[in-house]
Design an enzyme around this catalytic site. Sequence first.
Site, PDB file in Angstrom:
ATOM      1  N   SER A   1       0.822  -1.206   0.000  1.00 50.61           N
ATOM      2  CA  SER A   1       0.000   0.000   0.000  1.00 50.61           C
ATOM      3  C   SER A   1       0.852   1.249   0.000  1.00 50.61           C
ATOM      4  CB  SER A   1      -0.944   0.006   1.207  1.00 50.61           C
ATOM      5  OG  SER A   1      -0.333   0.656   2.291  1.00 50.61           O
ATOM      6  N   LYS A   2       0.308   2.232  -0.670  1.00 50.74           N
ATOM      7  CA  LYS A   2       0.988   3.519  -0.775  1.00 50.74           C
ATOM      8  C   LYS A   2       1.179   4.100   0.634  1.00 50.74           C
ATOM      9  CE  LYS A   2       2.406   7.281  -2.882  1.00 50.74           C
ATOM     10  NZ  LYS A   2       3.735   7.323  -3.441  1.00 50.74           N
TER      11      LYS A   2
END
Length: 485
Positions: A255-256
């Site tokens: 995930s970013k």
Amino acid sequence: MAAKEIRTRFAPSPTGYMHIGNLRTALYTYLIAKHEDGKFILRIEDTDQERYVEDALAVIYKTLEMTGLKHDEGPDIGGPVGPYVQSERKGLYLDYAKKLVEKGEAYYCFCSKERLDMLKTNSETLKRPFKYDKHCLHLSKEEIEEKLNAGVPYVIRQNNPTDGSTTFDDVIYGRISVDNSELDDMILIKSDGYPTYNFANVVDDHLMGITHVVRGNEYLSSAPKYNRLYEAFDWDVPTYVHCPPIMKDAHSKLSKRNGDASFQDLIEKGYLKEAVLNYIALLGWNPEGTNEILSLQDMIKLFDYTHINKSPAVFDPVKLKWMNGEYVRKLSLDEFHSLALPYYKGVITKENIDLKKISELIQTRIEIFSDIPEMVDFFNELPDYDIEMYTHKKMKTNPEVSLESLTKSLPVIENIEDWNLESIENTIMNYIKDLGVKNGIVLWPLRTALSGKKFTPGGAFEIADLIGKEESIKRIKIGIEKLQK
Ligand code: GLU
């Protein structure tokens, strides 16, 4: 009868970056359509957006363009079922919600924030997922009219049954049944008049004639509610393809938010877009056979969405790097060189160094372009190094042997008149032959003195040729000095 045209859509929210998972969804969505000669549609889902982010849209367009996932319909090119930006469709959702109200499948809710907060606190105390208690379902027609006329803020909620069950099919997860008692009466229209994603995705997918809905499996738990909406409207239910997550490791998703690379980050790090796309395709799908290097055209031909893996894929940076290296080697020298140029900037500042020759030397040795600066900086400037580097067991060298070897080689090298790769190589090899020693005894110390590095692209001859005669002699003298100390 002609088969129904396949229509798929990529429906990103403008977040400002293209997460790897999003790009994989886009790719699979594209491949499902193109494998059957169908249409790939771009729809922007911006109804939950606090503000419209112009740059975020640019990221979406740019990524699709770079990766070759060309859409057939979308905000920028139009199409028969536009507009393709949800906020521009705002007017149409309320009418659809009202139709559901008429059918008893949805209802107005005027509950205050305080009341809802209380319900939420209650469910937290009881450790139950929040579920609206249908308080407003029982308002009479007159009460509703009165509140609407008085301008009391409202939302429209789905009216889900509390008994029985809802069943739907997903291509990857199979048949799924849930007890209706688990379904929350989710909001369809918000108090600001905008639809929720939960409502808009169903209405839009129907109006846009979407046949296959491809998205992340985080939407799987809401799918029964979407299914009920299709059924309430009497609309065809699309084929659902919920893709398993991409994991960073056994426990956490990529995930970013956790600082994992987005598509842009990878490009900035020096990955080739084709390699990234190829690697991403394999996160959850494998072509039959062993060849994993696939162009977009190959993927279109081979992709079979019914074979997407149910188990989560793990993002393996080592494999991505390897794959990138495969793509780097397939480039022509000119292509490689023009992509490498920015990475020489600021590192190779001496003008007499032939960058194209460096490109020739390193193309087979790098995996990603950001490997370049560290690999080539010594051409520009001799780094400080330890004389222990002159020790090499197999080459039978140590500082002592190297001092003698360099001292003897120096005049030979000084005597080379025509300075080019061929003459350097011939002169030194003849000299070694005359001496009757092993190559390594001369070449190891020479390469060390010329580069100050343990590993270099190219050997002593290539380095000497690249840095020029004067610099070569200077570096050999520095080596001799170091060894004399
Ligand atoms: N706008 C949603 C997202 O970006 C898309 C979900 C879907 O494809 O239905 O996650």
